[in-house]
Scaffold this active site. Structure first.
Site, PDB file in Angstrom:
ATOM      1  N   HIS A 219       0.877  -0.822   0.274  1.00  0.00           N
ATOM      2  CA  HIS A 219       0.170  -0.092   0.120  1.00  0.00           C
ATOM      3  C   HIS A 219       0.914   1.206   0.085  1.00  0.00           C
ATOM      4  CE1 HIS A 219       1.339   0.280   4.693  1.00  0.00           C
ATOM      5  NE2 HIS A 219       0.710   1.174   4.179  1.00  0.00           N
TER       6      HIS A 219
HETATM    7  C1  UD1 Z   1      -2.232   5.818   5.336  1.00  0.00           C
HETATM    8  C2  UD1 Z   1      -0.682   6.614   5.838  1.00  0.00           C
HETATM    9  C3  UD1 Z   1      -0.078   5.898   5.558  1.00  0.00           C
HETATM   10  C4  UD1 Z   1      -0.154   4.575   6.855  1.00  0.00           C
HETATM   11  C5  UD1 Z   1      -1.433   3.917   6.330  1.00  0.00           C
HETATM   12  C6  UD1 Z   1      -1.812   2.533   6.685  1.00  0.00           C
HETATM   13  C7  UD1 Z   1      -0.405   8.881   5.406  1.00  0.00           C
HETATM   14  C8  UD1 Z   1       0.288   9.883   4.684  1.00  0.00           C
HETATM   15  N1  UD1 Z   1      -0.417   7.537   5.304  1.00  0.00           N
HETATM   16  O1  UD1 Z   1      -2.116   5.233   3.877  1.00  0.00           O
HETATM   17  O2  UD1 Z   1       1.383   6.000   6.877  1.00  0.00           O
HETATM   18  O3  UD1 Z   1       0.861   3.101   6.179  1.00  0.00           O
HETATM   19  O4  UD1 Z   1      -2.082   5.126   6.093  1.00  0.00           O
HETATM   20  O5  UD1 Z   1      -2.760   1.786   6.170  1.00  0.00           O
HETATM   21  O6  UD1 Z   1      -0.818   9.497   6.658  1.00  0.00           O
HETATM   22  N2  UD1 Z   1      -9.369   4.670   1.464  1.00  0.00           N
HETATM   23  C9  UD1 Z   1     -10.371   3.892   1.746  1.00  0.00           C
HETATM   24  N3  UD1 Z   1     -10.440   3.695   3.121  1.00  0.00           N
HETATM   25  C10 UD1 Z   1     -10.430   3.442   4.242  1.00  0.00           C
HETATM   26  C11 UD1 Z   1      -8.990   4.089   3.604  1.00  0.00           C
HETATM   27  C12 UD1 Z   1      -8.848   4.328   2.853  1.00  0.00           C
HETATM   28  O7  UD1 Z   1     -11.318   4.117   0.424  1.00  0.00           O
HETATM   29  O8  UD1 Z   1     -10.732   3.646   5.370  1.00  0.00           O
HETATM   30  C13 UD1 Z   1      -8.549   4.942   0.228  1.00  0.00           C
HETATM   31  C14 UD1 Z   1      -9.200   6.157   0.110  1.00  0.00           C
HETATM   32  O9  UD1 Z   1      -9.120   6.296  -1.722  1.00  0.00           O
HETATM   33  C15 UD1 Z   1      -7.806   7.385   0.517  1.00  0.00           C
HETATM   34  C16 UD1 Z   1      -6.785   6.546  -0.416  1.00  0.00           C
HETATM   35  O10 UD1 Z   1      -7.597   5.231   0.061  1.00  0.00           O
HETATM   36  O11 UD1 Z   1      -7.808   8.422  -0.495  1.00  0.00           O
HETATM   37  C17 UD1 Z   1      -5.349   7.160   0.270  1.00  0.00           C
HETATM   38  O12 UD1 Z   1      -5.760   6.640   2.490  1.00  0.00           O
HETATM   39  P1  UD1 Z   1      -4.810   8.019   2.853  1.00  0.00           P
HETATM   40  O13 UD1 Z   1      -5.439   7.253   4.175  1.00  0.00           O
HETATM   41  O14 UD1 Z   1      -4.763   8.867   2.381  1.00  0.00           O
HETATM   42  O15 UD1 Z   1      -3.047   6.568   2.750  1.00  0.00           O
HETATM   43  P2  UD1 Z   1      -3.122   5.541   2.842  1.00  0.00           P
HETATM   44  O16 UD1 Z   1      -2.548   4.793   1.660  1.00  0.00           O
HETATM   45  O17 UD1 Z   1      -3.968   4.421   3.900  1.00  0.00           O
HETATM   46  N1  UDP Z   2      -3.377  -5.544   9.283  1.00  0.00           N
HETATM   47  C1  UDP Z   2      -5.091  -6.299   9.665  1.00  0.00           C
HETATM   48  N2  UDP Z   2      -5.347  -6.624   8.551  1.00  0.00           N
HETATM   49  C2  UDP Z   2      -5.117  -6.687   6.761  1.00  0.00           C
HETATM   50  C3  UDP Z   2      -4.223  -5.912   7.118  1.00  0.00           C
HETATM   51  C4  UDP Z   2      -3.079  -5.878   7.884  1.00  0.00           C
HETATM   52  O1  UDP Z   2      -5.560  -6.343  10.647  1.00  0.00           O
HETATM   53  O2  UDP Z   2      -5.641  -7.614   5.431  1.00  0.00           O
HETATM   54  C5  UDP Z   2      -3.090  -4.801   9.833  1.00  0.00           C
HETATM   55  C6  UDP Z   2      -1.340  -5.376  10.744  1.00  0.00           C
HETATM   56  O3  UDP Z   2      -1.852  -6.897  11.565  1.00  0.00           O
HETATM   57  C7  UDP Z   2      -1.067  -4.414  11.319  1.00  0.00           C
HETATM   58  C8  UDP Z   2      -1.490  -3.731  10.605  1.00  0.00           C
HETATM   59  O4  UDP Z   2      -3.362  -3.656  10.401  1.00  0.00           O
HETATM   60  O5  UDP Z   2      -1.314  -4.924  12.394  1.00  0.00           O
HETATM   61  C9  UDP Z   2      -0.249  -2.560   9.352  1.00  0.00           C
HETATM   62  O6  UDP Z   2      -1.380  -1.724   9.079  1.00  0.00           O
HETATM   63  P1  UDP Z   2      -0.615  -1.043   7.370  1.00  0.00           P
HETATM   64  O7  UDP Z   2       0.187  -1.815   6.927  1.00  0.00           O
HETATM   65  O8  UDP Z   2      -2.245  -0.664   7.354  1.00  0.00           O
HETATM   66  O9  UDP Z   2      -0.217   0.407   7.881  1.00  0.00           O
HETATM   67  P2  UDP Z   2       1.515   0.427   8.778  1.00  0.00           P
HETATM   68  O10 UDP Z   2       1.806  -0.062   9.457  1.00  0.00           O
HETATM   69  O11 UDP Z   2       2.341   0.154   6.894  1.00  0.00           O
HETATM   70  O12 UDP Z   2       1.206   1.754   8.359  1.00  0.00           O
END
Ligand code: UD1
Ligand code: UDP
Length: 372
Positions: A219
């Site tokens: 992601h």
């Molecule tokens: C964010 C964090 C990243 C973290 C990740 C965990 C920032 C800059 N990024 O990235 O550090 O590793 O969360 O997963 O803060 N979306 C949905 N549903 C949701 C959330 C997101 O559909 O519940 C989609 C939307 O289109 C959104 C896109 O994902 O615009 C990106 O979401 P965003 O929160 O900006 O960044 P992440 O890639 O989730």
């Molecule tokens: N995770 C989850 N379901 C999934 C994928 C990840 O519960 O389908 C959990 C995982 O166990 C870990 C956390 O999400 O604790 C990691 O989050 P993510 O990879 O979104 O973000 P990052 O750690 O890179 O910020």
């Protein structure tokens, strides 16, 4: 007077990693409230964790979603505005943030801004950063800026290992502000893995057997928002799956699903795509996988804790301890390099020692905060 704490979270990993600390606050009847920025909002990125981890609803739900990848200023700015209103109203002793997201940056910065106008409000809010001191040294990652700034706004910096303490000392953070506690993800994994084993039916659901599949998550903005890099990674996964003759389970992050469609990319044949799964199912998928391939921070940590070899689909990591103990390798994003790393790690003996803590990080963090 009783100290009041404010815990701010917004995304899946923050909810998971703060859950052991929140439970401790409740158990010890400490005065606190939570703010959910709303950064993550889909059921399987948010609600499911409240249900599984037995967390109460936050006192404040802000519903601030990112509008576009290139509008991070808007995203962060909207949070600053809303958080300032709440913090000026509540005036907590300390704001606690975890990790490196936009929610973390906004939480830490809002508290700091209020503190610098103490002459007007008569109030100073302390900032506590859980998972402090991590550095990828890659300023192109939004997370690197967020964690660097959050660290330098914090009064309490809780680091997973001594390595992050040394990084902070080199950056000039006073020694007595830094506390090596271990990572709260160890607490969360230890508290949930046995329950996962009892409750999860995910292997049966997808007809999977222990060690007979690999697990993939992806992601990172720098990976999935670039067509070339995303395509390279998928090509690498295809090579790994064919060579190991194993299917690859891929709970797909919504950002990744969106970009896959946007770029019209096709998934390799042996990839089984599922929606993001809950924490218990995900832990169980990790625990039983032959190999984990990921660009996630938390997943690198969990693989290391659960003794499952990991390949990190990036050019760097802010979790070098996992590499040092032999649990993880950094493959980069080129197909041949991913294949080489996977073939090496699939044979890796699972005999490393977890360097990320003993599962008591939340307790140590709480003790420091209460004594302050
Ligand atoms: C964010 C964090 C990243 C973290 C990740 C965990 C920032 C800059 N990024 O990235 O550090 O590793 O969360 O997963 O803060 N979306 C949905 N549903 C949701 C959330 C997101 O559909 O519940 C989609 C939307 O289109 C959104 C896109 O994902 O615009 C990106 O979401 P965003 O929160 O900006 O960044 P992440 O890639 O989730
Ligand atoms: N995770 C989850 N379901 C999934 C994928 C990840 O519960 O389908 C959990 C995982 O166990 C870990 C956390 O999400 O604790 C990691 O989050 P993510 O990879 O979104 O973000 P990052 O750690 O890179 O910020």
């Amino acid at each position: 007077m009783k100290k009041k704490f404010c815990i701010i979270y917004g995304t899946r990993p923050e909810i998971i990693k703060l859950s052991p600390l929140i439970r401790l606050f409740e158990k010890r009847k400490i005065s606190f409230f939570c703010i959910h920025t709303g950064q993550h909002y889909s059921y399987d990125m948010d609600r499911v964790f409240f249900k599984e981890l037995g967390l109460a609803e936050p006192k404040y739900q802000l519903n601030i979603r990112s509008k576009a990848p290139y509008r991070q200023g808007l995203h962060t700015g909207q949070m600053l505005i809303e958080l300032e209103n709440i913090l000026l109203d509540e005036l907590p002793y300390c704001v606690i943030v975890q990790g490196d997201t936009n929610s973390v940056l906004s939480g830490a910065l809002t508290a700091e801004k209020i503190s610098t106008t103490e002459s007007y409000t008569g109030f100073h809010i302390k900032v506590a950063h859980v998972e402090a001191g991590l550095r990828s040294f890659d300023r192109l990652m939004p997370e690197e800026t967020n964690r660097f700034i959050a660290d330098h706004l914090s009064d309490f910096l809780f680091t997973p290992t001594k390595n992050e303490k040394d990084i902070l000392l080199r950056e000039g953070v006073p020694k007595n502000w830094i506390h090596v506690t271990g990572n709260t993800i160890v607490d969360a994994v230890k508290q949930s893995i046995r329950i996962a084993g009892k409750k999860s039916k995910i292997l049966e659901e997808f007809c999977l057997k222990q060690d007979q599949y690999m697990l993939l998550t992806l992601h990172r903005q720098e990976n999935v928002d670039s067509r070339k890099i995303f395509a390279d990674i998928l090509c690498g996964i295809d090579k790994v799956a064919r060579s190991a003759k194993l299917p690859v389970v891929f709970p797909m992050h919504p950002r990744t699903a969106k970009m896959l469609e946007h770029f019209s990319l096709k998934l390799p044949e042996k990839v089984i795509v599922v929606r993001p799964v809950g924490f218990l199912d995900f832990l169980w998928l990790e625990q039983n996988a032959k190999l984990i391939l990921t660009d996630s921070g938390g997943v690198q940590e969990e693989a290391c804790i659960l003794q499952v070899p990991c390949v990190t689909l990036r050019n760097n990591t802010e979790r070098p301890e996992t590499v040092k103990v032999g649990a993880n390798v950094i493959s980069g994003t080129k197909p041949e390099a991913i294949l080489r790393a996977a073939l090496k790690m699939i044979k890796r003996k699972r005999n490393w020692k977890n360097p990320l803590g003993n599962g008591r990080a939340s307790e140590l963090i709480l003790n420091v905060l209460l004594k302050s």
